[in-house]
Design an enzyme around this catalytic site. Sequence first.
Site, mmCIF file in Angstrom:
data_model
loop_
_atom_site.group_PDB
_atom_site.id
_atom_site.type_symbol
_atom_site.label_atom_id
_atom_site.label_comp_id
_atom_site.label_asym_id
_atom_site.label_seq_id
_atom_site.Cartn_x
_atom_site.Cartn_y
_atom_site.Cartn_z
ATOM 1 C CB VAL A 122 3.098 54.282 45.863
ATOM 2 C CG1 VAL A 122 3.910 55.401 46.494
ATOM 3 C CG2 VAL A 122 3.994 53.092 45.553
ATOM 4 N N GLY A 146 1.817 53.792 61.442
ATOM 5 C CA GLY A 146 2.434 53.863 62.765
ATOM 6 C C GLY A 146 1.492 54.496 63.764
ATOM 7 C CG LEU A 152 -8.549 56.938 64.249
ATOM 8 C CD1 LEU A 152 -7.835 58.238 63.904
ATOM 9 C CD2 LEU A 152 -9.844 57.204 64.976
ATOM 10 C CB SER A 162 5.302 57.957 55.373
ATOM 11 O OG SER A 162 5.835 59.154 54.865
ATOM 12 C CE LYS A 169 -10.094 59.548 82.112
ATOM 13 N NZ LYS A 169 -10.394 59.221 80.710
ATOM 14 C CB VAL A 195 -6.221 64.453 69.864
ATOM 15 C CG1 VAL A 195 -5.671 65.538 68.971
ATOM 16 C CG2 VAL A 195 -7.266 63.620 69.136
#
Length: 503
Positions: free
Chosen positions: A186, A14, A333, A40, A79, A48
């Site tokens: 899992v 998520g 990421l 989860s 911004k 961040v």
Amino acid sequence: MAFEQPYRIVVAGGGTAGWMTAAALVRFLGPGFSIVLVESEAIGTVGVGEATIPQIRLFNAGLGIDENAFIAATQASFKLGIEFVGWTKGGRYMHAFGDVGRDNGGVAFQHSWLRGLAEGVAEPLAAYSLNNAAALSNRMQRGPARTAQMLPEMPYAFHFDAGLYARFLRNYAEARGVTRHEGKIVEVLRGGESGDVTALRLDGDRSIEGDLFIDCTGFRGLLIAETLGVEFEDWSHWLPCDRALAVPSARARDFTPYTRATAHSAGWQWRIPLQHRTGNGIVYSSAHLSDDEAASRLLANLDEPALAEPRALRFTAGKRKAFWQANVIAVGLASGFLEPLESTSIHLIQSAIERILKLLPGRRISDAQRAEYDRQTNLELDRIRDFLILHYWANDRDEPFWHARRETPLPEGLAHKIELWRACGQIVREDADLFSEVAWLQVLAGQGIAAEGYHPLADQPASGQIAEYLDLLAKLTAREVAQMPDHAAFIRQHCAAREDIAA
């Protein structure tokens, strides 16, 4: 594209990456697709990525999101750019969004400015940027310029609470048909001959089957790395910062419409003002600064009291050697990491989603689709990497960390770009370069890299004309900014999440 059975897309993870992906897929794909997201609550997110670039407005608009409602829901502020403090001795400058100056005929503005500098009639570059002047005056407006037609509209982005943005998009996505499954993954199940992922097995002996899987599991890369074994290309020789500490502080009285990145002896510190708090963090090289020293430095340089203990992050700058492997595409990421110096993290999620939609496969995925996706992603990441390296390389600080940055050989493309600028003031935007010529101009000039020449056509106007031209642009910019409302007052009027936003 029609299927007898719905084409099943499973988003693993998520957070901002997962819910941006799910929201966009459910918005733009038709009824022949099912979108499932697995996450989860027990697994935290990095959370961040609070500063963005103007392209986020295109993403939100594409989803049909009301901007004022989004700003209120995410405690956002506006911004207009990023201020860099201390990257050269005692210096500060801003990489502001939008235009700087105005081209003179067929000559890019920087050549007129460089001539003006040589003749002593030019002001600092900031005087010709509407965004820069507005940001430093803490002012904000939307829409066309009010006082002069020749001035551009101010582009802008946002600072927002990434956790609130993920929640906002979750509500959006689930309301439109995305199915969310709570639970830890899992086991990742794969097909025999193809090696494709076939299902995710969750705790509680549940199984989520799919045709295409989007890996949004963060640094771990559960599908792309742990399951499919895609290796990581390490860029830490260019970008050696490998740690960060993040901490919120009380709402800033200095409620600025810009991000601040302040250099320190072994990296830099960020400051991001939101309506309800200020986001702060320190990015550093663990080879040059201990974790305890970093925490002390971070807390000592907050504008307001901290609201929590600093949260630690560890990372390595770089990218995956493939982003689409088998039937798995890594987003966020899971695909790689570039530190948030130029606020590109959320944009990289956005651009990955755009590529997925453009290259969306059918039941059969071709090697050509994977190759094209990876080609585009590699180009984008390489260009952003070079832009970040420029900030570190062009410094005159005395600390060992910064000495090493100056001495590290540059990527070939970046070295050529710097050489071209130095020789004649030219800036060439390369294929897939996220940053415009004006963005490169502000950082090259702001970091103190001087151009030794400029385009000969900039010499055509008489000296008096070039001085008058530059003076007019600066005065028009200052006049436009003078009539803009205060940033905090603008938010109070249009999109505040709370009535006591800083005045």
